[in-house]
Design a protein around this motif. Structure first.
Motif, PDB file in Angstrom:
ATOM      1  N   MET A   1       2.574  -3.693 -12.908  1.00  0.00           N
ATOM      2  CA  MET A   1       2.016  -4.133 -11.779  1.00  0.00           C
ATOM      3  C   MET A   1       2.661  -3.894 -10.542  1.00  0.00           C
ATOM      4  SD  MET A   1       1.238  -7.983 -10.105  1.00  0.00           S
ATOM      5  CE  MET A   1       2.466  -8.072  -8.969  1.00  0.00           C
ATOM      6  N   ALA A   2       2.090  -3.155  -9.535  1.00  0.00           N
ATOM      7  CA  ALA A   2       2.493  -2.538  -8.164  1.00  0.00           C
ATOM      8  C   ALA A   2       3.008  -3.660  -7.448  1.00  0.00           C
ATOM      9  CB  ALA A   2       1.709  -1.338  -7.635  1.00  0.00           C
ATOM     10  N   ARG A   3       4.076  -3.375  -6.667  1.00  0.00           N
ATOM     11  CA  ARG A   3       4.885  -4.288  -6.033  1.00  0.00           C
ATOM     12  C   ARG A   3       5.302  -3.507  -4.483  1.00  0.00           C
ATOM     13  NH1 ARG A   3       7.425  -9.111  -8.210  1.00  0.00           N
ATOM     14  NH2 ARG A   3       7.274  -9.736  -6.008  1.00  0.00           N
ATOM     15  N   TRP A   4       5.541  -4.122  -3.476  1.00  0.00           N
ATOM     16  CA  TRP A   4       5.834  -3.519  -2.342  1.00  0.00           C
ATOM     17  C   TRP A   4       7.463  -3.676  -2.312  1.00  0.00           C
ATOM     18  CZ3 TRP A   4       3.153  -0.624   0.764  1.00  0.00           C
ATOM     19  CH2 TRP A   4       2.055  -0.794   0.945  1.00  0.00           C
ATOM     20  N   TYR A   5       7.990  -2.438  -1.878  1.00  0.00           N
ATOM     21  CA  TYR A   5       9.485  -2.376  -1.958  1.00  0.00           C
ATOM     22  C   TYR A   5       9.962  -1.762  -0.530  1.00  0.00           C
ATOM     23  CZ  TYR A   5       9.716  -3.102  -6.795  1.00  0.00           C
ATOM     24  OH  TYR A   5       9.614  -3.766  -8.158  1.00  0.00           O
ATOM     25  N   ILE A   6      11.209  -2.031   0.014  1.00  0.00           N
ATOM     26  CA  ILE A   6      11.509  -1.601   1.342  1.00  0.00           C
ATOM     27  C   ILE A   6      12.333  -0.501   1.055  1.00  0.00           C
ATOM     28  CG2 ILE A   6      12.534  -1.833   3.534  1.00  0.00           C
ATOM     29  CD1 ILE A   6      11.326  -4.516   3.659  1.00  0.00           C
ATOM     30  N   ILE A   7      12.560   0.974   1.477  1.00  0.00           N
ATOM     31  CA  ILE A   7      13.505   1.948   1.113  1.00  0.00           C
ATOM     32  C   ILE A   7      14.093   2.160   2.319  1.00  0.00           C
ATOM     33  CG2 ILE A   7      13.500   4.144   0.356  1.00  0.00           C
ATOM     34  CD1 ILE A   7      10.793   3.890  -1.009  1.00  0.00           C
ATOM     35  N   HIS A   8      15.423   2.205   2.198  1.00  0.00           N
ATOM     36  CA  HIS A   8      16.280   2.648   3.409  1.00  0.00           C
ATOM     37  C   HIS A   8      16.362   4.196   3.356  1.00  0.00           C
ATOM     38  CE1 HIS A   8      19.968   2.963   5.991  1.00  0.00           C
ATOM     39  NE2 HIS A   8      19.122   1.909   6.760  1.00  0.00           N
ATOM     40  N   ALA A   9      16.128   4.760   4.559  1.00  0.00           N
ATOM     41  CA  ALA A   9      16.039   6.281   4.784  1.00  0.00           C
ATOM     42  C   ALA A   9      16.919   6.478   5.972  1.00  0.00           C
ATOM     43  CB  ALA A   9      14.918   6.674   4.776  1.00  0.00           C
ATOM     44  N   SER A  36       1.258   3.598  -2.778  1.00  0.00           N
ATOM     45  CA  SER A  36       1.316   3.750  -1.510  1.00  0.00           C
ATOM     46  C   SER A  36       2.821   4.067  -0.845  1.00  0.00           C
ATOM     47  CB  SER A  36       0.423   2.688  -0.784  1.00  0.00           C
ATOM     48  OG  SER A  36       0.433   2.809   0.663  1.00  0.00           O
ATOM     49  N   VAL A  37       2.940   4.777  -0.027  1.00  0.00           N
ATOM     50  CA  VAL A  37       4.143   5.041   0.574  1.00  0.00           C
ATOM     51  C   VAL A  37       3.754   4.830   2.068  1.00  0.00           C
ATOM     52  CG1 VAL A  37       6.279   6.471   0.844  1.00  0.00           C
ATOM     53  CG2 VAL A  37       4.908   6.385  -1.385  1.00  0.00           C
ATOM     54  N   GLU A  38       4.268   4.205   2.757  1.00  0.00           N
ATOM     55  CA  GLU A  38       3.846   4.154   4.387  1.00  0.00           C
ATOM     56  C   GLU A  38       5.204   3.896   5.265  1.00  0.00           C
ATOM     57  OE1 GLU A  38       0.708   4.171   5.364  1.00  0.00           O
ATOM     58  OE2 GLU A  38       0.215   4.023   3.274  1.00  0.00           O
ATOM     59  N   VAL A  39       5.047   4.620   6.461  1.00  0.00           N
ATOM     60  CA  VAL A  39       6.050   4.407   7.493  1.00  0.00           C
ATOM     61  C   VAL A  39       5.332   3.467   8.553  1.00  0.00           C
ATOM     62  CG1 VAL A  39       7.354   5.617   9.277  1.00  0.00           C
ATOM     63  CG2 VAL A  39       6.995   6.720   6.975  1.00  0.00           C
ATOM     64  N   PRO A  40       5.924   2.295   8.690  1.00  0.00           N
ATOM     65  CA  PRO A  40       5.440   1.330   9.534  1.00  0.00           C
ATOM     66  C   PRO A  40       5.804   1.694  11.014  1.00  0.00           C
ATOM     67  CG  PRO A  40       6.976   0.167   8.129  1.00  0.00           C
ATOM     68  CD  PRO A  40       6.982   1.509   7.800  1.00  0.00           C
ATOM     69  N   ALA A 103       1.928  -7.342   4.449  1.00  0.00           N
ATOM     70  CA  ALA A 103       0.634  -7.605   5.205  1.00  0.00           C
ATOM     71  C   ALA A 103       1.194  -7.839   6.799  1.00  0.00           C
ATOM     72  CB  ALA A 103      -0.304  -8.526   4.751  1.00  0.00           C
ATOM     73  N   ARG A 104       2.383  -8.669   6.813  1.00  0.00           N
ATOM     74  CA  ARG A 104       2.836  -8.780   8.117  1.00  0.00           C
ATOM     75  C   ARG A 104       3.067  -7.718   8.740  1.00  0.00           C
ATOM     76  NH1 ARG A 104       7.542 -12.131   7.667  1.00  0.00           N
ATOM     77  NH2 ARG A 104       8.842 -10.556   8.507  1.00  0.00           N
ATOM     78  N   TYR A 105       3.803  -6.607   8.007  1.00  0.00           N
ATOM     79  CA  TYR A 105       4.165  -5.229   8.664  1.00  0.00           C
ATOM     80  C   TYR A 105       2.876  -4.695   9.237  1.00  0.00           C
ATOM     81  CZ  TYR A 105       8.770  -6.442   6.856  1.00  0.00           C
ATOM     82  OH  TYR A 105      10.073  -6.733   6.923  1.00  0.00           O
ATOM     83  N   PHE A 106       1.878  -4.601   8.184  1.00  0.00           N
ATOM     84  CA  PHE A 106       0.829  -3.579   8.542  1.00  0.00           C
ATOM     85  C   PHE A 106      -0.170  -4.419   9.415  1.00  0.00           C
ATOM     86  CE2 PHE A 106       2.052  -2.090   4.214  1.00  0.00           C
ATOM     87  CZ  PHE A 106       2.503  -0.962   4.605  1.00  0.00           C
ATOM     88  N   GLN A 111      -2.813  -4.851  14.895  1.00  0.00           N
ATOM     89  CA  GLN A 111      -2.812  -5.409  16.064  1.00  0.00           C
ATOM     90  C   GLN A 111      -2.588  -4.436  17.232  1.00  0.00           C
ATOM     91  OE1 GLN A 111      -0.353  -8.957  16.221  1.00  0.00           O
ATOM     92  NE2 GLN A 111      -0.757  -9.343  18.325  1.00  0.00           N
ATOM     93  N   ALA A 112      -1.394  -3.679  16.965  1.00  0.00           N
ATOM     94  CA  ALA A 112      -0.745  -2.775  17.866  1.00  0.00           C
ATOM     95  C   ALA A 112      -1.809  -1.682  18.162  1.00  0.00           C
ATOM     96  CB  ALA A 112       0.379  -2.129  17.476  1.00  0.00           C
ATOM     97  N   ALA A 113      -2.435  -1.148  17.037  1.00  0.00           N
ATOM     98  CA  ALA A 113      -3.525  -0.200  17.199  1.00  0.00           C
ATOM     99  C   ALA A 113      -5.035  -0.819  18.226  1.00  0.00           C
ATOM    100  CB  ALA A 113      -4.254   0.467  15.856  1.00  0.00           C
ATOM    101  N   ALA A 114      -5.330  -2.087  17.728  1.00  0.00           N
ATOM    102  CA  ALA A 114      -6.386  -2.716  18.503  1.00  0.00           C
ATOM    103  C   ALA A 114      -5.812  -2.979  20.035  1.00  0.00           C
ATOM    104  CB  ALA A 114      -6.633  -3.934  17.912  1.00  0.00           C
ATOM    105  N   GLU A 115      -4.767  -3.409  20.032  1.00  0.00           N
ATOM    106  CA  GLU A 115      -4.403  -3.640  21.515  1.00  0.00           C
ATOM    107  C   GLU A 115      -2.750  -3.127  21.758  1.00  0.00           C
ATOM    108  OE1 GLU A 115      -2.658  -7.498  23.757  1.00  0.00           O
ATOM    109  OE2 GLU A 115      -4.635  -7.717  22.814  1.00  0.00           O
TER     110      GLU A 115
END
Length: 178
Positions: A1-9, A36-40, A103-106, A111-115
């Motif tokens: 099962m896929a889970r979210w991880y935070i990678i330090h770069a 998925s791999v995302e940069v917040p 989900a809080r990060y995204f 929210q930032a994109a909307a406003e």
């Protein structure tokens, strides 16, 4: 099962790390384990030279979020990616975050994109000579006395009939005199 991880770069290399993880997973035949791999990021509005500019800014510099099905191959793929220092967790052991936390990060990004948050980078500071470019004092020159970043206001001493008069203006109404 896929889970979210935070990678330090390394800061400034987040997008390069993202691309490297995706392309290396494809090369190694592990792309089904990398969901998925995302940069917040967030959109902020800056004022430069009196003009509003929307800018995409990372709100977690130095971090990349990845939804992974963790196994030894994925762990080593991420750990051996150039410019990656490791995972966020105890003793550099990958610690997944909850879907709610991800989900809080995204959600913040949506929210930032909307406003777009109005973060203003001004190119003047206290003591600088500025020109008022809008409002009733347009074309007056003055000196910056105060900067209020919370209210996005600047107090400028303009010369009216030979006397210095303090005027409070928004950041957008003022530009640096060169």
């Amino acid at each position: 099962m896929a889970r979210w991880y935070i990678i330090h770069a390394y800061s400034g290399f987040e997008n390069k790390v993202r691309e490297s993880i995706i392309s290396e997973a494809e090369r190694m035949g592990l792309s089904q384990l990398v969901e998925s791999v995302e940069v917040p990021t967030e959109t902020v509005t800056e004022v430069k030279r009196g003009k509003k500019v929307a800018v995409e800014r990372k709100f977690m510099p130095g971090y990349v979020l990845a939804k992974l099905t963790m196994n030894d191959d994925i762990y080593h793929l991420v750990k051996n990616t150039p410019k990656v220092t490791g995972f966020l967790g105890n003793n550099n052991k990958p610690q997944p975050i909850s879907e709610k936390e991800a989900a809080r990060y995204f959600g913040a990004r949506e929210q930032a994109a909307a406003e777009p948050r109005k973060h203003v980078a001004v190119d003047y500071e206290i003591g600088d000579s500025v020109k008022v470019n809008a409002g009733p004092f347009a074309s007056f020159n003055g000196t910056v006395e105060e900067l209020d970043f919370e209210k996005q206001r600047v107090k400028v001493a303009v010369s009216i009939f030979g006397r210095a008069t303090p005027v409070e203006l928004s950041f957008e109404e003022v530009e640096l005199v060169k």
